[in-house]
Design a protein around this motif. Structure first.
Motif, PDB file in Angstrom:
ATOM      1  N   LEU A   9      47.413  35.632  26.518  1.00 13.45           N
ATOM      2  CA  LEU A   9      47.172  36.793  27.521  1.00 13.45           C
ATOM      3  C   LEU A   9      48.398  37.933  27.118  1.00 13.45           C
ATOM      4  O   LEU A   9      48.050  38.968  27.388  1.00 13.45           O
TER       5      LEU A   9
ATOM      6  N   GLU B 119      50.529  39.888  36.920  1.00 10.07           N
ATOM      7  CA  GLU B 119      49.652  40.157  37.932  1.00 10.07           C
ATOM      8  C   GLU B 119      48.353  39.444  37.835  1.00 10.07           C
ATOM      9  O   GLU B 119      47.755  38.950  38.625  1.00 10.07           O
ATOM     10  N   THR B 120      48.121  38.992  36.599  1.00 13.71           N
ATOM     11  CA  THR B 120      46.910  38.111  36.187  1.00 13.71           C
ATOM     12  C   THR B 120      46.997  36.864  36.877  1.00 13.71           C
ATOM     13  O   THR B 120      46.174  36.383  37.502  1.00 13.71           O
ATOM     14  N   TYR B 121      48.020  36.218  36.821  1.00 11.81           N
ATOM     15  CA  TYR B 121      48.490  35.011  37.287  1.00 11.81           C
ATOM     16  C   TYR B 121      48.708  34.950  38.749  1.00 11.81           C
ATOM     17  O   TYR B 121      48.013  34.033  39.537  1.00 11.81           O
TER      18      TYR B 121
ATOM     19  N   LYS C 252      46.877  36.930  40.682  1.00 16.01           N
ATOM     20  CA  LYS C 252      45.308  37.065  41.257  1.00 16.01           C
ATOM     21  C   LYS C 252      44.631  35.916  40.932  1.00 16.01           C
ATOM     22  O   LYS C 252      43.792  35.465  41.711  1.00 16.01           O
TER      23      LYS C 252
ATOM     24  N   LEU D 297      40.685  34.073  32.972  1.00 20.04           N
ATOM     25  CA  LEU D 297      42.060  34.696  32.931  1.00 20.04           C
ATOM     26  C   LEU D 297      41.755  36.038  32.262  1.00 20.04           C
ATOM     27  O   LEU D 297      42.447  37.058  32.762  1.00 20.04           O
TER      28      LEU D 297
ATOM     29  N   ILE E 114      40.114  38.550  34.678  1.00 16.43           N
ATOM     30  CA  ILE E 114      40.964  38.991  35.607  1.00 16.43           C
ATOM     31  C   ILE E 114      42.109  39.925  35.035  1.00 16.43           C
ATOM     32  O   ILE E 114      42.410  41.152  35.502  1.00 16.43           O
ATOM     33  N   LEU E 115      42.492  39.813  33.674  1.00 17.25           N
ATOM     34  CA  LEU E 115      43.599  40.626  33.071  1.00 17.25           C
ATOM     35  C   LEU E 115      43.061  41.896  32.811  1.00 17.25           C
ATOM     36  O   LEU E 115      43.672  43.110  32.967  1.00 17.25           O
TER      37      LEU E 115
ATOM     38  N   ALA F 158      42.748  43.757  35.973  1.00 14.53           N
ATOM     39  CA  ALA F 158      43.983  44.429  36.406  1.00 14.53           C
ATOM     40  C   ALA F 158      44.466  45.599  35.563  1.00 14.53           C
ATOM     41  O   ALA F 158      44.902  46.492  36.416  1.00 14.53           O
TER      42      ALA F 158
ATOM     43  N   TYR G 268      38.100  42.871  43.082  1.00 13.80           N
ATOM     44  CA  TYR G 268      38.496  41.566  42.654  1.00 13.80           C
ATOM     45  C   TYR G 268      37.420  40.568  43.323  1.00 13.80           C
ATOM     46  O   TYR G 268      37.268  39.366  42.886  1.00 13.80           O
TER      47      TYR G 268
END
Length: 201
Positions: free
Chosen positions: A27, A47-49, A51, A69, A72-73, A76, A93
């Motif tokens: 990541l 921020e990814t973790y 979320k 993941l 999500i990244l 973000a 999201y």
């Protein structure tokens, strides 16, 4: 960067420790190639973790944690960074869905670029050329040739049809190879495939 401090249940801690945190370095690499900045990349991964923790109830244990993941990244990044280039496609999201493992039988058919350029040869020239690609093309190269996601997984991560993934990847590889021709010649590489194709005609 260590994983963010997250207060959670035993089940959530297990998922983070066994399935989500092992992808931290991948990541960070992806985030850096999107942002070109160490601090921005760190913030993006953080921020990814966060979320992921917020939407952990949507993750099914044992499925494709890495693809989940990365999606999500990517979202973000769009929300927090890409808007700076005046292309602010706001991502909700709440639209994040559960990832299931899936395989695209055609996804491993094109490996020339990975073998030629990325396997133990990620030099400065390659990195500079990669980072000079437009974001959409750079993203598919990173996801396919660096992170080795299937076309189907990439399609879900960046929210485009598989056909679009294929066409972007084809164009991105050609763009990258064009940028690296001079570097390749300096390193002593020769394009034998082009010569063979000319002889066959």
């Amino acid at each position: 960067m260590e994983g963010p401090a997250i207060h959670s249940s035993e089940r959530e801690r297990r998922i983070f420790n066994e399935e989500l945190f092992p992808h931290l370095e991948a990541l960070k690499t992806f985030a850096f190639h999107l942002t070109y900045n160490d601090q921005d990349a760190e913030d993006l991964v953080q921020e990814t973790y966060l979320k992921a923790h917020k939407f952990i109830d949507r993750y099914v244990e044992g499925t494709n944690a890495k693809a989940w993941l990365f999606k999500i990244l990517k979202n973000a990044y769009i929300n927090e960074y890409r808007k700076k280039s005046k292309r602010p496609t706001k991502v909700d999201y709440e639209d994040i869905v559960t990832y299931q493992d899936s395989e695209d039988p055609n996804a491993s058919s094109l490996t020339d670029l990975r073998e030629d350029l990325f396997k133990d040869r990620m030099g400065d020239e390659v990195t500079i050329a990669l980072n000079s690609l437009p974001i959409d093309f750079r993203t598919v190269i990173l996801l396919c040739d660096i992170e080795e996601f299937t076309y189907e997984e990439i399609s879900k991560i960046i929210d485009v049809p598989i056909g679009t993934v294929r066409s972007r990847l084809f164009r991105a590889r050609n763009m990258l190879k064009e940028k690296l021709k001079t570097y390749a010649r300096k390193m002593g590489y020769k394009d034998y495939r082009s010569k063979d194709s000319e002889e066959e005609e």
